[in-house]
Design a protein around this motif. Sequence first.
Motif, PDB file in Angstrom:
ATOM      1  N   ASP A 173       0.812  -1.221   0.000  1.00 50.07           N
ATOM      2  CA  ASP A 173       0.000   0.000   0.000  1.00 50.07           C
ATOM      3  C   ASP A 173       0.846   1.272   0.000  1.00 50.07           C
ATOM      4  N   GLY A 174       2.180   1.114  -0.068  1.00 45.13           N
ATOM      5  CA  GLY A 174       3.064   2.271  -0.141  1.00 45.13           C
ATOM      6  C   GLY A 174       3.430   2.865   1.198  1.00 45.13           C
ATOM      7  N   SER A 175       3.223   2.118   2.281  1.00 45.96           N
ATOM      8  CA  SER A 175       3.559   2.635   3.611  1.00 45.96           C
ATOM      9  C   SER A 175       4.507   1.689   4.338  1.00 45.96           C
ATOM     10  N   TRP A 176       5.239   2.244   5.305  1.00 47.96           N
ATOM     11  CA  TRP A 176       6.014   1.439   6.236  1.00 47.96           C
ATOM     12  C   TRP A 176       5.610   1.844   7.651  1.00 47.96           C
ATOM     13  N   ARG A 177       5.683   0.898   8.578  1.00 42.82           N
ATOM     14  CA  ARG A 177       5.192   1.143   9.936  1.00 42.82           C
ATOM     15  C   ARG A 177       6.169   0.558  10.963  1.00 42.82           C
ATOM     16  N   LEU A 178       6.402   1.316  12.036  1.00 40.34           N
ATOM     17  CA  LEU A 178       7.255   0.888  13.137  1.00 40.34           C
ATOM     18  C   LEU A 178       6.399   0.667  14.370  1.00 40.34           C
ATOM     19  N   TYR A 179       6.526  -0.515  14.992  1.00 45.99           N
ATOM     20  CA  TYR A 179       5.676  -0.900  16.126  1.00 45.99           C
ATOM     21  C   TYR A 179       6.505  -1.126  17.380  1.00 45.99           C
ATOM     22  N   ASN A 180       5.853  -0.907  18.528  1.00 48.69           N
ATOM     23  CA  ASN A 180       6.382  -1.332  19.818  1.00 48.69           C
ATOM     24  C   ASN A 180       5.867  -2.741  20.083  1.00 48.69           C
ATOM     25  N   THR A 181       6.771  -3.703  20.133  1.00 51.83           N
ATOM     26  CA  THR A 181       6.371  -5.100  20.381  1.00 51.83           C
ATOM     27  C   THR A 181       6.892  -5.598  21.723  1.00 51.83           C
ATOM     28  N   ASN A 182       7.313  -4.670  22.568  1.00 53.94           N
ATOM     29  CA  ASN A 182       7.747  -5.032  23.916  1.00 53.94           C
ATOM     30  C   ASN A 182       6.503  -5.127  24.806  1.00 53.94           C
ATOM     31  N   ILE A 183       5.745  -6.193  24.579  1.00 50.67           N
ATOM     32  CA  ILE A 183       4.430  -6.335  25.226  1.00 50.67           C
ATOM     33  C   ILE A 183       4.297  -7.716  25.854  1.00 50.67           C
ATOM     34  N   ASP A 184       3.317  -7.846  26.743  1.00 47.61           N
ATOM     35  CA  ASP A 184       2.939  -9.138  27.306  1.00 47.61           C
ATOM     36  C   ASP A 184       1.600  -9.517  26.686  1.00 47.61           C
ATOM     37  N   TYR A 185       1.655 -10.207  25.564  1.00 47.12           N
ATOM     38  CA  TYR A 185       0.421 -10.521  24.834  1.00 47.12           C
ATOM     39  C   TYR A 185      -0.489 -11.436  25.648  1.00 47.12           C
ATOM     40  N   ARG A 186       0.090 -12.214  26.560  1.00 45.56           N
ATOM     41  CA  ARG A 186      -0.729 -13.122  27.367  1.00 45.56           C
ATOM     42  C   ARG A 186      -1.633 -12.360  28.332  1.00 45.56           C
ATOM     43  N   GLN A 187      -1.239 -11.123  28.643  1.00 47.62           N
ATOM     44  CA  GLN A 187      -2.067 -10.270  29.491  1.00 47.62           C
ATOM     45  C   GLN A 187      -2.976  -9.355  28.666  1.00 47.62           C
ATOM     46  N   GLY A 188      -3.043  -9.635  27.374  1.00 48.93           N
ATOM     47  CA  GLY A 188      -3.936  -8.869  26.516  1.00 48.93           C
ATOM     48  C   GLY A 188      -3.335  -7.606  25.928  1.00 48.93           C
ATOM     49  N   GLN A 189      -2.053  -7.380  26.146  1.00 53.32           N
ATOM     50  CA  GLN A 189      -1.420  -6.194  25.572  1.00 53.32           C
ATOM     51  C   GLN A 189      -1.262  -6.349  24.059  1.00 53.32           C
ATOM     52  N   LEU A 190      -1.443  -5.231  23.351  1.00 52.52           N
ATOM     53  CA  LEU A 190      -1.358  -5.224  21.895  1.00 52.52           C
ATOM     54  C   LEU A 190      -0.135  -4.424  21.445  1.00 52.52           C
ATOM     55  N   ALA A 191       0.410  -4.812  20.308  1.00 50.54           N
ATOM     56  CA  ALA A 191       1.503  -4.030  19.715  1.00 50.54           C
ATOM     57  C   ALA A 191       0.959  -2.666  19.311  1.00 50.54           C
ATOM     58  N   THR A 192       1.716  -1.611  19.570  1.00 50.78           N
ATOM     59  CA  THR A 192       1.257  -0.255  19.277  1.00 50.78           C
ATOM     60  C   THR A 192       2.119   0.387  18.201  1.00 50.78           C
ATOM     61  N   LEU A 193       1.513   1.257  17.402  1.00 56.49           N
ATOM     62  CA  LEU A 193       2.216   1.946  16.329  1.00 56.49           C
ATOM     63  C   LEU A 193       3.018   3.112  16.892  1.00 56.49           C
ATOM     64  N   LEU A 194       4.288   3.182  16.506  1.00 55.95           N
ATOM     65  CA  LEU A 194       5.158   4.275  16.939  1.00 55.95           C
ATOM     66  C   LEU A 194       5.272   5.362  15.877  1.00 55.95           C
ATOM     67  N   VAL A 195       5.432   4.957  14.639  1.00 56.80           N
ATOM     68  CA  VAL A 195       5.533   5.913  13.535  1.00 56.80           C
ATOM     69  C   VAL A 195       5.187   5.207  12.233  1.00 56.80           C
ATOM     70  N   SER A 196       4.623   5.955  11.303  1.00 52.89           N
ATOM     71  CA  SER A 196       4.265   5.412   9.995  1.00 52.89           C
ATOM     72  C   SER A 196       4.685   6.394   8.920  1.00 52.89           C
ATOM     73  N   GLY A 197       5.174   5.882   7.810  1.00 57.01           N
ATOM     74  CA  GLY A 197       5.609   6.761   6.723  1.00 57.01           C
ATOM     75  C   GLY A 197       5.289   6.175   5.370  1.00 57.01           C
ATOM     76  N   LYS A 198       5.441   6.997   4.346  1.00 51.79           N
ATOM     77  CA  LYS A 198       5.249   6.562   2.967  1.00 51.79           C
ATOM     78  C   LYS A 198       6.604   6.252   2.357  1.00 51.79           C
ATOM     79  N   TRP A 199       6.648   5.224   1.525  1.00 51.90           N
ATOM     80  CA  TRP A 199       7.888   4.919   0.824  1.00 51.90           C
ATOM     81  C   TRP A 199       7.663   5.048  -0.673  1.00 51.90           C
ATOM     82  N   LYS A 200       8.681   5.521  -1.355  1.00 49.56           N
ATOM     83  CA  LYS A 200       8.572   5.784  -2.790  1.00 49.56           C
ATOM     84  C   LYS A 200       8.998   4.548  -3.564  1.00 49.56           C
TER      85      LYS A 200
END
Length: 454
Positions: A308-335
Motif C-alpha cells: 500500500d506504499g507505507s512502512w510502519r514501526l511498532y512497539n512489540t515489547n508487550i505481554d500478549y498473554r495479558q492482553g497487551q497489543l503491539a502499538t504503532l510508533l511511527v508510519s511513513g510513505k515509501w517511494k
Amino acid sequence: MALDMGIVILTLVIGLLIAVLVWSLTKKSTPSSTKGKNEKGANSKKEGKKLSGMPPKVPKKKTTAAVSKDSKSTFTHSWLLTSLKGHTGAITDMDFSANGKHLATCAEDRSLMLWKLNFGRLDSSVVELNMKDIRTVRAHVQYDSATLIRWSPDSKALLTVRALGNNIEIYKVMKKPEAGGLPSVQPSHAFDKIREADLLAIDVASTGRFIMTCTPKNELDILDLKGKLLASVVTNQMETYSAKISPDGRFVATSGFTPEVRVWEVVFSRTGEFEKVTRAFELGGHTSGIYSFDYSPDSGRMVSVSKDGSWRLYNTNIDYRQGQLATLLVSGKWKGEGNEPARIALAPDGRVVAIGSNSSLYIYSTVNAELLAHIPDVHSAPITRLRFDSTSRFILTTGDKYVRIFHNVPGFKIAVADLESKLKKATGQAMKERCQIQLKEAVALVNLFNSKNE
C-alpha cells in the motif's frame, strides 16, 4: 528473302549476347545494390517471423550487451565503503555471524563465500576499503547451488537451502591456525526434504533450540537441530512472502498477501523440551499485503513495508498473554518503483529504517518518517537482500553479483541530534560521560563525510 531473315535472326542473337554481357558487368560493379536487396529480403523474412509469432534469431555475439550490463560494477557513491566482488553469479542471500566477524553469502554460481569484515573493529576514520584488504574463504555446493544461508548461533556452522534439492544442507566452519585464523568451510550433512514447494525462508533461533522454514504456500515448519519436524503451522495468508525468528529466539513471524504480520510463540518447557506453537499477536494497520519486516536486536520493535506504499514501526515489547497489543510508533510513505517487492531493515540503534525497492535504496528517520536519503541504481537488478551491521554504521545490499556496503551517514546525523538531546537530560556523571564520548564519535563521522563531499 531467306537471306534477310537470317540476318535479322543473327542480329537479335548478337544483341541478346551483348545485353547479357552488360548486365553481368553491371552486377559485379554494384555489390551494394545486391546487398541492399538481400538485407531487405532478410528483413522481410524477419518481420514475417515476428508477425507469425516466431522469435527472431538471437545473434551469437553479445559482447556489447555484456559489457553494458557489467558496467554496474563501476558503481560509485560518496558513502560507499566498498563493493564485495568474488561471485560470478547473482547473490541469493547473505547473513552475519553472531560474533560479528564474518559475512556469509551464497550465489547462483554454486559458491559460498565468507568475508572477514569485523565492522566492530573497523576504525571510524576509514572511508573506503580495498578488496585487497578483505580476506575471503570460498566453498562450493556440489551439483547444486544455495538459495538461502544462515549462521548457527555459535558461528561454527552454516545452514543452506539447496536450489534443486530444496532441502537443508549443513556446512562446518572450522578455524585453521595455519591459515592465520581464516576458517575452512566443509559440507557436513543434509536433512531430508520436507516440502515440495520451494523454501522462501530459513532461520535458526538464537537459543539454539529450533530451526524455522517456510514456503510461499503458507507452510511454516519448526524443526529441531537434527532436522526432525516438531510442528507445522498454516499461516493462512493466501501466499507467504517473508518469515523470520525474533532475535530473542522466542517468536516466529510471517507476512504475505494479507495486510498484517502474524506472530507465533514457539514454547519450550523449563527443561528445554518442545511443547507447542501458539498464536501470539498481530501487527495491523496496513491496507494491503506486506512484502517484508524486521526486528530490533532486543525484539522490542518491529518494522514492516507494504504494497500500500507505507512502512510502519511498532512497539512489540508487550505481554500478549495479558492482553497487551503491539502499538504503532511511527508510519511513513515509501517511494516504491513499479511493482517490485520491497525489502526493509531496521538499524540496530533504532534511528533509521532502510528500504530497498527495485534497484534503489531509501533511508528514513524513525523519529518523523522523513526521507533522509535516496540512492538510485545501486545494482543492475532489483535489491533482494538488505541488512545493517550490528554497529548500525553500515548498510549492506545485494541484487546482482556484488554486495554494496554503504556508510550509514543519515544515521550518523540522526545520532548527533539524539545524543545532544540525551546529554541535556542526563543526570548521572557516568551517563553524561558516555553520551559525550558517543556524541564526539558521531560528530566526527558527520564531519568526515561533510568534508569529503565539499
